[in-house]
Design a protein around this motif. Structure first.
Motif, mmCIF file in Angstrom:
data_model
loop_
_atom_site.group_PDB
_atom_site.id
_atom_site.type_symbol
_atom_site.label_atom_id
_atom_site.label_comp_id
_atom_site.label_asym_id
_atom_site.label_seq_id
_atom_site.Cartn_x
_atom_site.Cartn_y
_atom_site.Cartn_z
ATOM 1 N N MET A 119 0.840 -1.202 0.000
ATOM 2 C CA MET A 119 0.000 0.000 0.000
ATOM 3 C C MET A 119 0.872 1.247 0.000
ATOM 4 O O MET A 119 1.910 1.294 0.644
ATOM 5 C CB MET A 119 -0.899 0.028 1.234
ATOM 6 N N ASN A 120 0.419 2.233 -0.726
ATOM 7 C CA ASN A 120 1.067 3.539 -0.736
ATOM 8 C C ASN A 120 -0.056 4.533 -0.481
ATOM 9 O O ASN A 120 -0.889 4.777 -1.358
ATOM 10 C CB ASN A 120 1.740 3.786 -2.089
ATOM 11 N N LEU A 121 -0.107 5.057 0.733
ATOM 12 C CA LEU A 121 -1.214 5.906 1.137
ATOM 13 C C LEU A 121 -0.905 7.355 0.800
ATOM 14 O O LEU A 121 0.015 7.942 1.344
ATOM 15 C CB LEU A 121 -1.480 5.723 2.630
ATOM 16 N N ARG A 122 -1.666 7.893 -0.114
ATOM 17 C CA ARG A 122 -1.481 9.271 -0.551
ATOM 18 C C ARG A 122 -2.746 10.052 -0.262
ATOM 19 O O ARG A 122 -3.777 9.491 0.054
ATOM 20 C CB ARG A 122 -1.170 9.312 -2.040
ATOM 21 N N LYS A 123 -2.648 11.347 -0.423
ATOM 22 C CA LYS A 123 -3.806 12.199 -0.161
ATOM 23 C C LYS A 123 -5.019 11.722 -0.951
ATOM 24 O O LYS A 123 -4.971 11.582 -2.169
ATOM 25 C CB LYS A 123 -3.495 13.643 -0.548
ATOM 26 N N ASN A 124 -6.081 11.448 -0.239
ATOM 27 C CA ASN A 124 -7.374 11.100 -0.829
ATOM 28 C C ASN A 124 -7.386 9.829 -1.669
ATOM 29 O O ASN A 124 -8.296 9.637 -2.453
ATOM 30 C CB ASN A 124 -7.903 12.268 -1.667
ATOM 31 N N LYS A 125 -6.374 8.957 -1.527
ATOM 32 C CA LYS A 125 -6.442 7.689 -2.245
ATOM 33 C C LYS A 125 -5.495 6.658 -1.631
ATOM 34 O O LYS A 125 -4.550 6.986 -0.944
ATOM 35 C CB LYS A 125 -6.152 7.865 -3.731
ATOM 36 N N ILE A 126 -5.811 5.408 -1.909
ATOM 37 C CA ILE A 126 -4.999 4.281 -1.484
ATOM 38 C C ILE A 126 -4.442 3.677 -2.766
ATOM 39 O O ILE A 126 -5.181 3.111 -3.565
ATOM 40 C CB ILE A 126 -5.846 3.232 -0.734
ATOM 41 N N MET A 127 -3.164 3.855 -2.966
ATOM 42 C CA MET A 127 -2.528 3.311 -4.159
ATOM 43 C C MET A 127 -1.849 2.006 -3.759
ATOM 44 O O MET A 127 -1.025 1.983 -2.834
ATOM 45 C CB MET A 127 -1.518 4.293 -4.726
ATOM 46 N N CYS A 128 -2.210 0.926 -4.419
ATOM 47 C CA CYS A 128 -1.627 -0.375 -4.139
ATOM 48 C C CYS A 128 -0.677 -0.733 -5.269
ATOM 49 O O CYS A 128 -1.067 -0.752 -6.439
ATOM 50 C CB CYS A 128 -2.724 -1.425 -4.017
ATOM 51 N N VAL A 129 0.567 -1.006 -4.913
ATOM 52 C CA VAL A 129 1.592 -1.339 -5.888
ATOM 53 C C VAL A 129 1.759 -2.854 -5.918
ATOM 54 O O VAL A 129 1.965 -3.478 -4.879
ATOM 55 C CB VAL A 129 2.936 -0.669 -5.519
ATOM 56 N N LEU A 130 1.666 -3.424 -7.092
ATOM 57 C CA LEU A 130 1.953 -4.837 -7.307
ATOM 58 C C LEU A 130 3.308 -4.887 -8.009
ATOM 59 O O LEU A 130 3.385 -4.622 -9.219
ATOM 60 C CB LEU A 130 0.872 -5.499 -8.159
ATOM 61 N N PRO A 131 4.394 -5.171 -7.274
ATOM 62 C CA PRO A 131 5.739 -5.092 -7.851
ATOM 63 C C PRO A 131 5.948 -5.943 -9.102
ATOM 64 O O PRO A 131 6.736 -5.584 -9.965
ATOM 65 C CB PRO A 131 6.653 -5.555 -6.720
ATOM 66 N N THR A 132 5.243 -7.072 -9.209
ATOM 67 C CA THR A 132 5.369 -7.929 -10.394
ATOM 68 C C THR A 132 4.053 -8.002 -11.152
ATOM 69 O O THR A 132 3.757 -8.979 -11.830
ATOM 70 C CB THR A 132 5.840 -9.345 -9.996
ATOM 71 N N GLY A 133 3.273 -6.954 -11.076
ATOM 72 C CA GLY A 133 1.944 -6.921 -11.701
ATOM 73 C C GLY A 133 1.933 -7.047 -13.205
ATOM 74 O O GLY A 133 0.920 -7.428 -13.795
ATOM 75 N N ALA A 134 3.036 -6.747 -13.873
ATOM 76 C CA ALA A 134 3.089 -6.840 -15.331
ATOM 77 C C ALA A 134 2.953 -8.280 -15.812
ATOM 78 O O ALA A 134 2.629 -8.512 -16.972
ATOM 79 C CB ALA A 134 4.372 -6.224 -15.860
ATOM 80 N N THR A 135 3.175 -9.253 -14.929
ATOM 81 C CA THR A 135 3.049 -10.659 -15.323
ATOM 82 C C THR A 135 1.583 -11.072 -15.433
ATOM 83 O O THR A 135 1.290 -12.118 -15.995
ATOM 84 C CB THR A 135 3.750 -11.585 -14.312
ATOM 85 N N LEU A 136 0.683 -10.255 -14.924
ATOM 86 C CA LEU A 136 -0.735 -10.599 -14.935
ATOM 87 C C LEU A 136 -1.340 -10.295 -16.298
ATOM 88 O O LEU A 136 -1.090 -9.250 -16.887
ATOM 89 C CB LEU A 136 -1.469 -9.835 -13.837
#
Length: 136
Positions: free
Chosen positions: A73-90
């Motif tokens: 999780m990367n919590l930024r102003k007004n949003k929750i950004m979720c990083v999938l480090p190997t998401g490009a494989t999906l």
């Protein structure tokens, strides 16, 4: 006197308790959702945020490849950004994966608890696909 070492779960709980009150229910819901998807998903604090990783058997790999990391999780102003480090494989298009980064990561952004609930089924599909691709 020796310091008491907290478990990963206790560290995540304490981290969430320090977040602004208005975002805590969304983060806790996302936390429980991620942990409910598979018994081989565990939590920790990574990069100063709640993160989820695979604890099942895997082939050896370079730790800098982040193959074990599922979502941070990367919590930024007004949003929750979720990083999938190997998401490009999906490959399954669920319309929630964002970005086209050369390092292989993809993002999922949530505005609030209602947005998490609205995207819950797509998130589950993404994580289950990730689990199906893990090198065992």
């Amino acid at each position: 006197m020796a310091k008491i070492k907290l478990t990963d779960q206790e560290l995540v709980t304490k981290h969430i308790e320090r977040l602004p009150k208005e975002i805590q229910p969304a983060i806790e819901y996302l936390r429980q959702l991620m942990l409910s998807i598979d018994k081989n998903i565990a939590e920790q604090i990574k990069w100063n945020a709640p993160a989820f990783h695979y604890i099942g058997k895997m082939k050896s790999f370079d730790p800098k490849e982040y193959k074990q990391d599922i979502l941070v999780m990367n919590l930024r102003k007004n949003k929750i950004m979720c990083v999938l480090p190997t998401g490009a494989t999906l490959t399954k298009n669920t319309n929630i994966l964002e970005g086209d980064y050369t390092d292989g990561r993809r993002l999922i952004t949530f505005k609030d608890l209602a947005d998490i609930k609205a995207k819950e089924n797509d998130l589950k599909k993404v994580i289950k696909e990730w689990l199906s691709l893990v090198e065992k």
